[in-house]
Design a protein around this motif. Structure first.
Motif, PDB file in Angstrom:
ATOM      1  N   ALA A 122       0.831  -1.205   0.000  1.00 24.85           N
ATOM      2  CA  ALA A 122       0.000   0.000   0.000  1.00 24.85           C
ATOM      3  C   ALA A 122       0.865   1.254   0.000  1.00 24.85           C
ATOM      4  CB  ALA A 122      -0.934  -0.006   1.213  1.00 24.85           C
ATOM      5  N   ALA A 123       1.938   1.251   0.792  1.00 24.66           N
ATOM      6  CA  ALA A 123       2.843   2.400   0.850  1.00 24.66           C
ATOM      7  C   ALA A 123       3.574   2.578  -0.478  1.00 24.66           C
ATOM      8  CB  ALA A 123       3.839   2.230   1.987  1.00 24.66           C
ATOM      9  N   ALA A 124       3.999   1.468  -1.092  1.00 25.86           N
ATOM     10  CA  ALA A 124       4.704   1.543  -2.372  1.00 25.86           C
ATOM     11  C   ALA A 124       3.776   2.064  -3.469  1.00 25.86           C
ATOM     12  CB  ALA A 124       5.253   0.169  -2.748  1.00 25.86           C
ATOM     13  N   ALA A 152      -7.271  -5.911  -8.191  1.00 22.57           N
ATOM     14  CA  ALA A 152      -7.301  -6.889  -7.100  1.00 22.57           C
ATOM     15  C   ALA A 152      -8.690  -6.969  -6.478  1.00 22.57           C
ATOM     16  CB  ALA A 152      -6.264  -6.536  -6.031  1.00 22.57           C
ATOM     17  N   LEU A 153      -9.403  -5.863  -6.449  1.00 20.46           N
ATOM     18  CA  LEU A 153     -10.775  -5.864  -5.924  1.00 20.46           C
ATOM     19  C   LEU A 153     -11.687  -6.699  -6.819  1.00 20.46           C
ATOM     20  CD1 LEU A 153     -11.091  -2.110  -4.902  1.00 20.46           C
ATOM     21  CD2 LEU A 153     -11.291  -4.056  -3.339  1.00 20.46           C
ATOM     22  N   PHE A 296      -7.087  -1.613   0.024  1.00 20.93           N
ATOM     23  CA  PHE A 296      -7.530  -0.382  -0.632  1.00 20.93           C
ATOM     24  C   PHE A 296      -7.590   0.761   0.377  1.00 20.93           C
ATOM     25  CE2 PHE A 296     -11.529   1.902  -2.259  1.00 20.93           C
ATOM     26  CZ  PHE A 296     -10.802   2.781  -3.038  1.00 20.93           C
ATOM     27  N   GLU A 297      -8.164   0.498   1.547  1.00 18.29           N
ATOM     28  CA  GLU A 297      -8.266   1.526   2.586  1.00 18.29           C
ATOM     29  C   GLU A 297      -6.879   1.940   3.071  1.00 18.29           C
ATOM     30  OE1 GLU A 297     -10.904   2.412   6.573  1.00 18.29           O
ATOM     31  OE2 GLU A 297     -10.358   0.334   6.126  1.00 18.29           O
ATOM     32  N   THR A 327      -2.090  -6.524 -11.478  1.00 16.29           N
ATOM     33  CA  THR A 327      -2.717  -7.376 -10.468  1.00 16.29           C
ATOM     34  C   THR A 327      -3.347  -6.588  -9.325  1.00 16.29           C
ATOM     35  OG1 THR A 327      -0.606  -7.561  -9.272  1.00 16.29           O
ATOM     36  CG2 THR A 327      -1.100  -9.272 -10.912  1.00 16.29           C
ATOM     37  N   GLY A 328      -3.202  -5.280  -9.300  1.00 13.53           N
ATOM     38  CA  GLY A 328      -3.725  -4.487  -8.186  1.00 13.53           C
ATOM     39  C   GLY A 328      -3.975  -3.059  -8.588  1.00 13.53           C
ATOM     40  N   PHE A 329      -3.410  -2.135  -7.824  1.00  9.46           N
ATOM     41  CA  PHE A 329      -3.569  -0.702  -8.049  1.00  9.46           C
ATOM     42  C   PHE A 329      -3.145  -0.311  -9.461  1.00  9.46           C
ATOM     43  CE2 PHE A 329      -1.499   3.614  -7.360  1.00  9.46           C
ATOM     44  CZ  PHE A 329      -2.691   4.319  -7.325  1.00  9.46           C
ATOM     45  N   GLU A 330      -3.971   0.519 -10.121  1.00 13.84           N
ATOM     46  CA  GLU A 330      -3.660   1.068 -11.430  1.00 13.84           C
ATOM     47  C   GLU A 330      -4.004   2.556 -11.423  1.00 13.84           C
ATOM     48  OE1 GLU A 330      -4.809  -1.436 -14.927  1.00 13.84           O
ATOM     49  OE2 GLU A 330      -5.853  -2.624 -13.418  1.00 13.84           O
TER      50      GLU A 330
END
Length: 389
Positions: A122-124, A152-153, A296-297, A327-330
């Motif tokens: 999350a930090a990265a 990821a969601l 996400f939060e 695979t996750g954050f975009e």
């Protein structure tokens, strides 16, 4: 060996060098991967559709090579071949990439950052977005639209719905490639058990099979027939199609699952609003997606800690960048006066490293900076507003 001219000291190259210096000062080591790359990773990870955009050649051994169309995969390959593979390491880059783009130049500069091995995901993620915003600020662009999503969601939702594997693969593939999910959902909702099909015997043999079994059966059948493809479709594509049809014979996607997917894909707004909507959906539909929502939060909190105004950030559950390996954050950063072309774009791609040969999974996240677009819509770093170009 292919030679390229060194960037000129003026124009966009000079501006990009200044940007790269800021990345180095943030702790990212400059990477300079080879221009000539194996074509296979790009074709495997982006699909054969990318072939028409690549500049391809073949060496004496028959290996297919290409001029690098981007720098993420080359930087990742060099990292995996180094002694730091598996350890936390960050790299920045600036160099030419080569891709057919219609009327636009096929050679253009790309800058960016890739971060490998960090467990604090999350930090990265938040750091990548913050550094991307710094890149736009370096060109004196302050009115930037921030678009974000999180595949990821969507993966967590499909897992919680316990879909047939073939349905899950099709939905996530179309999500990643921005193909109409609504059409897919409607198609999967229609039961086809009574429909006539000339391949009834094959479909019956595949009923209840997994993808590995389907691929083995289709491979054997095509080997007997002496064929390697049919109508331009590969063995794996034909196997997936047969597996899909055999699954649909058992009935369509249940209505409640379809409605949950549709409701999920309609969620958008600033991240805090989206977070509340996601928790409500999970509770209403009794879906266990809490781990993905918690991540996400956590990312929202790190974004705020980085000074990002989350109220001005747009999040959408249906947002995707059109590439399979995320695979996750975009995210994408756009000039509000030109919403089509991104200035900066990137995200998390944890699955890429194993696809490139890593034995163990390695977290990875990064972004690319589109220098020519920033140069066109922004200002030279350090130049006062209103001064002559």
């Amino acid at each position: 060996m292919i030679e390229t001219a060194a960037p000129r000291a003026t124009g966009s190259a000079a501006w990009a060098e200044a940007l790269l210096l800021s990345f180095s000062e943030a702790g990212y080591v400059r990477a300079e991967p080879a221009i000539l790359q194996p074509a296979e990773p790009f074709l495997d990870l982006s699909g054969e559709d990318i072939r028409k955009s690549l500049y391809l050649t073949t060496d004496a051994s028959g290996e297919e090579l290409c001029l690098r169309p981007d720098l993420t995969i080359p930087v990742a390959r060099d990292y995996l071949a180094s002694g730091r593979a598996g350890q936390a390491a960050g790299f920045c880059y600036l160099g030419p990439v080569f891709r057919y783009r219609g009327g636009a130049p096929s050679e253009f500069l790309q800058a960016g950052i890739e971060s490998f091995g960090r467990q604090d995901r999350a930090a990265a993620d938040a750091e990548m977005l913050a550094l991307g915003l710094e890149a736009t600020a370096a060109f004196e662009l302050s009115d930037v639209e921030i678009r974000t999503g999180d595949v990821a969601l969507f993966n967590a939702l499909l897992d919680a719905l316990d879909l047939f594997p073939v349905w899950r693969r099709r939905l996530i593939k179309d999500f990643n490639r921005k193909i109409s999910l609504e059409q897919d959902i409607e198609h999967l909702t229609v039961a086809t058990g009574s429909a006539h099909n000339e391949y009834q015997g094959v479909l019956a043999a595949l009923a209840g099979s997994d993808r590995k079994a389907a691929l083995a059966l289709v491979t054997d059948l095509m080997s007997i027939a002496g064929a390697t493809n049919v109508g331009g479709r590969s063995v794996s594509e034909i196997a997936d199609r047969f597996l899909e049809q055999s699954t649909l014979k058992g009935g369509g996607l249940p209505r409640e699952k379809r409605e949950s997917i549709k409701r999920f894909l309609a969620i958008s707004g600033d991240p805090d609003d989206a977070l509340a909507q996601l928790r409500t959906l999970a509770a209403d539909a009794r879906l266990d997606i809490s781990a993905a929502i918690d991540q996400f939060e956590s990312r929202i909190g790190f974004m705020a800690a980085r000074g990002i105004d989350t109220a001005k950030t747009r999040f959408s559950t249906s947002f995707g960048r059109g590439l399979d390996y995320y695979t996750g954050f975009e995210f994408e950063l756009h000039d509000k006066g030109n919403g089509v072309e991104p200035l900066v774009a990137g995200g998390r791609y944890d699955g890429l490293m194993t696809q490139l040969g890593s034995i163990a999974p390695i977290p990875a996240v990064g972004f690319s900076v589109w220098i020519e677009t920033l140069t066109r819509v922004g200002r030279k770093p350090g130049r006062p507003s209103g001064s002559a170009p």
